[in-house]
Design an enzyme around this catalytic site. Structure first.
Site, PDB file in Angstrom:
ATOM      1  CD  GLU A  39      -2.000   2.324   1.286  1.00  0.00           C
ATOM      2  OE1 GLU A  39      -2.816   3.130   0.794  1.00  0.00           O
ATOM      3  OE2 GLU A  39      -1.031   2.697   1.981  1.00  0.00           O
ATOM      4  CG  HIS A 100      -3.313   2.795   5.849  1.00  0.00           C
ATOM      5  ND1 HIS A 100      -4.587   3.168   6.220  1.00  0.00           N
ATOM      6  CD2 HIS A 100      -3.261   3.011   4.516  1.00  0.00           C
ATOM      7  CE1 HIS A 100      -5.262   3.575   5.158  1.00  0.00           C
ATOM      8  NE2 HIS A 100      -4.476   3.504   4.118  1.00  0.00           N
ATOM      9  CG  HIS A 119      -5.648   1.105  10.375  1.00  0.00           C
ATOM     10  ND1 HIS A 119      -6.008   2.339  10.868  1.00  0.00           N
ATOM     11  CD2 HIS A 119      -5.179   1.332   9.125  1.00  0.00           C
ATOM     12  CE1 HIS A 119      -5.773   3.264   9.953  1.00  0.00           C
ATOM     13  NE2 HIS A 119      -5.260   2.671   8.887  1.00  0.00           N
ATOM     14  CG  ASN A 153      -5.025   7.264   3.967  1.00  0.00           C
ATOM     15  OD1 ASN A 153      -3.928   7.180   3.429  1.00  0.00           O
ATOM     16  ND2 ASN A 153      -6.128   6.777   3.416  1.00  0.00           N
ATOM     17  CG  ASN A 209      -5.584   8.632   0.379  1.00  0.00           C
ATOM     18  OD1 ASN A 209      -4.473   8.123   0.299  1.00  0.00           O
ATOM     19  ND2 ASN A 209      -6.691   7.910   0.395  1.00  0.00           N
ATOM     20  CG  ASP A 254      -4.233   5.517  -2.334  1.00  0.00           C
ATOM     21  OD1 ASP A 254      -3.800   5.918  -1.249  1.00  0.00           O
ATOM     22  OD2 ASP A 254      -4.881   4.456  -2.446  1.00  0.00           O
ATOM     23  CG  ASN A 255      -0.278   6.291  -0.301  1.00  0.00           C
ATOM     24  OD1 ASN A 255      -0.792   6.996   0.568  1.00  0.00           O
ATOM     25  ND2 ASN A 255      -0.282   4.973  -0.238  1.00  0.00           N
TER      26      ASN A 255
END
Length: 340
Positions: A39, A100, A119, A153, A209, A254-255
């Site tokens: 991720e 994450h 998480h 996040n 994010n 996203d990232n």
């Protein structure tokens, strides 16, 4: 990454009808050993890449739901780089490890620290590890919890126990999360954390994010995944952030990482979020990596570094580059290594 419960959202916001036009560099291959997501990726200046894997997130596919998450290492200086799972020291709850976003910090003694958004049991903590390079291991030093560290996040470390973190949704209740998205509430934010002070420094995002910092440390780049854009923020001496501009991308961002040689922003993106939510092996979610050049200028240049319809790589969440070598990670699928 966050789309876990967006089935009630407008189809325009999730790019429900978009198909991917392929853009694939010739010299790419899937990375053996990364099968259950990659991720987030952070690469040290000397080419060691940390990769978070095994994220379990509500509503997202997961091919190994009973296996704990892991951090992998990849040395991009090697001729044929391979990944290696890093051992984590005893005393840390490895069984509930659910990594994450990640970010590294190197102190004045050149000791490397890895900060990981975790998480456990679907809560949010930030874990601090010291990297032991000879042993290829992580020593757990501290768990950070705070009432403002909810639904975290991603993270970008600024100094010892100092970081910005993004909150990607406000509510945790399933129905309220749906309402939050449908009503366009924009209640998510960026948080500054230090042992002395914890505060919200920017707000008004639909779903804040990925976050990263410019090479000169003056600007912060933040992705709003559902608004399909990147916010360019000026960092002040008191850690507050002021928005300078918004770069619209038309894809779910996203990232974010920064090319250390050029200062360009690399964005891992989801071309069609509905395909992530309604996962179908016959019509899988695609992948997309964008490069944003001259982000501070009036007209940033946006180009596609990689795009695939899901036949090779599904659900791209991050892209990071080191000396013409590109790593592309995903929320739950494999990872790709390219020589540019």
């Amino acid at each position: 990454m966050f789309f876990g419960r967006l089935r009630g959202c407008p189809r325009e916001r999730t790019n429900a009808y978009r198909e991917v036009e392929p853009v694939e560099p010739q010299n790419c291959h899937l990375i053996e050993g990364l099968e259950n997501g990659s991720e987030d990726i952070d690469i040290l200046p000397r080419g060691l890449a940390f990769i978070s894997s095994g994220l379990k997130y509500p509503g997202m596919p997961n091919f190994a739901p009973d296996e704990p998450g892991q951090i992998f290492l990849m040395d991009l200086n090697e001729q044929n780089p391979r990944v290696q799972a890093l051992n984590i020291s005893d005393g840390f709850d490895k069984a509930s490890f659910n990594p994450h976003g990640i970010s590294t910090f190197i102190d004045k003694d050149q000791i490397v620290y890895l900060y990981v958004v975790n998480h456990p049991h679907m809560e949010s903590t930030v874990e601090i590890f010291k990297f032991e390079e000879q042993q290829r291991s992580l020593v757990h030093l501290k768990t950070i919890k705070h009432e403002l560290l909810k639904s975290v996040n991603d993270i970008v470390v600024l100094g010892a126990e100092q970081f910005y973190a993004t909150r990607d949704h406000y509510f945790t209740n399933f129905f309220l999360v749906l309402l939050e998205m449908v009503m366009d509430l924009r209640w998510t934010y960026i948080l500054f954390y230090s042992p002395r002070e914890v505060k919200v420094v920017a707000k008004g995002f639909i779903s804040a994010n990925g976050i990263t910092i410019s090479p000169d440390k003056k600007y912060i780049y933040v992705a709003d995944v559902l608004d399909k854009n990147i916010h360019v923020m000026k960092k002040h001496d008191n850690w507050d952030l002021t928005q300078l501009k918004v770069i619209q991308l038309g894809t779910l961002v996203d990232n974010l990482t920064v090319d250390p040689d050029t200062g360009d922003i690399l964005a891992g993106c989801h071309p069609n979020a509905i395909k992530l939510l309604m996962y179908n092996t016959e019509d899988p979610p695609g992948s997309e990596v964008l490069r944003i050049q001259n982000a501070l200028s009036e007209k940033p240049r946006i180009s596609t570094e990689y795009a695939n319809d899901g036949s090779v790589l599904q659900g791209s969440s991050v892209a990071s580059v080191y000396q013409e070598k590109l790593l592309i990670g995903t929320v739950f699928h494999k990872a790709l290594y390219c020589v540019l």
